[in-house]
Design an enzyme around this catalytic site. Structure first.
Site, PDB file in Angstrom:
ATOM      1  N   ASP A   1      -0.380 -94.867  49.939  1.00 10.57           N
ATOM      2  CA  ASP A   1       0.349 -95.657  50.943  1.00 10.57           C
ATOM      3  C   ASP A   1      -0.182 -95.430  52.351  1.00 10.57           C
ATOM      4  O   ASP A   1       0.513 -94.911  53.232  1.00 10.57           O
ATOM      5  CB  ASP A   1       1.854 -95.345  50.885  1.00 10.57           C
TER       6      ASP A   1
ATOM      7  N   ASP B   1       3.378 -91.623  57.597  1.00 16.64           N
ATOM      8  CA  ASP B   1       4.554 -91.615  56.710  1.00 16.64           C
ATOM      9  C   ASP B   1       4.337 -90.622  55.579  1.00 16.64           C
ATOM     10  O   ASP B   1       4.707 -90.879  54.432  1.00 16.64           O
ATOM     11  CB  ASP B   1       4.805 -93.019  56.150  1.00 16.64           C
TER      12      ASP B   1
END
Length: 285
Positions: free
Chosen positions: A235, A218
């Site tokens: 993340d 991502d």
């Protein structure tokens, strides 16, 4: 934004693609504490639930989550809680005081995460998670432990990430990058005056991740932050091994996202060229 972004040195990383030991989602000591509900834990739970920064979250924190925080406090990883840094559908992040008076970030994943099916897309197909199925609680526990392991694997590979400190059940303690009152900015939020240098750092971090058996999954200008002249990758909960059935698809998407951002900054790059660099066994600068 005029900083000259630099690379950090990698440690030795062994075991290509084996970026974590087998994920164990069985009951932890926190679950035992939650079931026991002794006087000290009950008092701790009441204090935490009554604290201003947690009042809104009482309905989403189960007893085992409070017990996980309690265990991390007992182990010395958390000395005191501050306010929330961010809130989301899957997790809340809080500022806290850690060991030796250092500021840390405490990421608490919601067991009743409304977006937990998003997590299963990154877990499905990996034999280590076959026993989880549609169990929401086990999915969140696996995701939390996976993020800790991914951060540790990335750090050893020489990728600048928030340093992972401890994990207990659905609670992750890690380095606080920046300050709450002066938070690190996402790459999308700053004007990069030296985009070529920034791009070289990002593509090298992508290559190092891949060489260590990981694909972010991502990656974009929204999961890269700038702090004190460093680019920090954040993340990594959804990061997968290169053996994941969708790893190549995820990597090509990362390459398109990163190349798209830097091409808008004037860098001559496209997703396919970046993909070739990241996956080359022994690339030359």
């Amino acid at each position: 934004m005029t900083e000259e972004f630099g690379l950090i040195e990698p440690d030795a990383v062994e075991g290509f693609g084996d970026e974590w030991e087998e994920i164990d989602v069985s009951d932890s000591e926190a679950d035992t504490i939650a079931r026991k509900r002794d006087r000290e834990f009950s008092e701790f739970r009441k204090r935490l639930k009554d604290a201003d920064q947690f009042k809104v979250e009482q309905s989403v924190f189960d007893d085992a989550t409070f017990a996980a925080i309690y265990k991390l406090v007992q182990d010395g990883h958390i000395e005191a809680f501050g306010g929330p840094i961010s809130t989301g559908k899957e997790a809340n992040v809080y500022e806290a005081l850690g060991a030796d008076g250092t500021d840390v970030a405490v990421k608490i994943y919601r067991i009743n995460a409304s977006n937990f099916r998003h997590m299963t897309d990154y877990l499905a197909g990996d034999p280590r998670f076959d026993g989880i199925g549609g169990d929401k609680g086990k999915t969140v526990l696996a995701w939390t432990r996976k993020e800790y392991a991914n951060l540790e694997r990335a750090r050893k590979a020489g990728v600048r990430v928030p340093n992972p400190i401890a994990v207990e059940r659905n609670v992750l303690v890690m380095e606080l990058v920046g300050l709450v009152e002066d938070r690190a900015r996402r790459l999308a939020e700053v004007h990069v005056e030296n985009p070529e240098t920034a791009f070289e750092v990002v593509r090298e971090y992508m290559r190092r991740l891949h060489s260590a058996g990981l694909v972010h999954g991502d990656l974009s200008e929204y999961n890269l932050i700038v702090h004190e002249g460093e680019l920090v990758v954040i993340d990594l909960g959804q990061a997968v091994t290169v053996h994941h059935p969708n790893a190549d698809e995820f990597l090509r998407r990362d390459c398109r996202n990163v190349a798209g951002f830097f091409s808008r900054q004037g860098v001559d790059v496209d997703g396919d060229t970046l993909y070739d660099y990241v996956t080359e066994v022994d690339p030359t600068p």
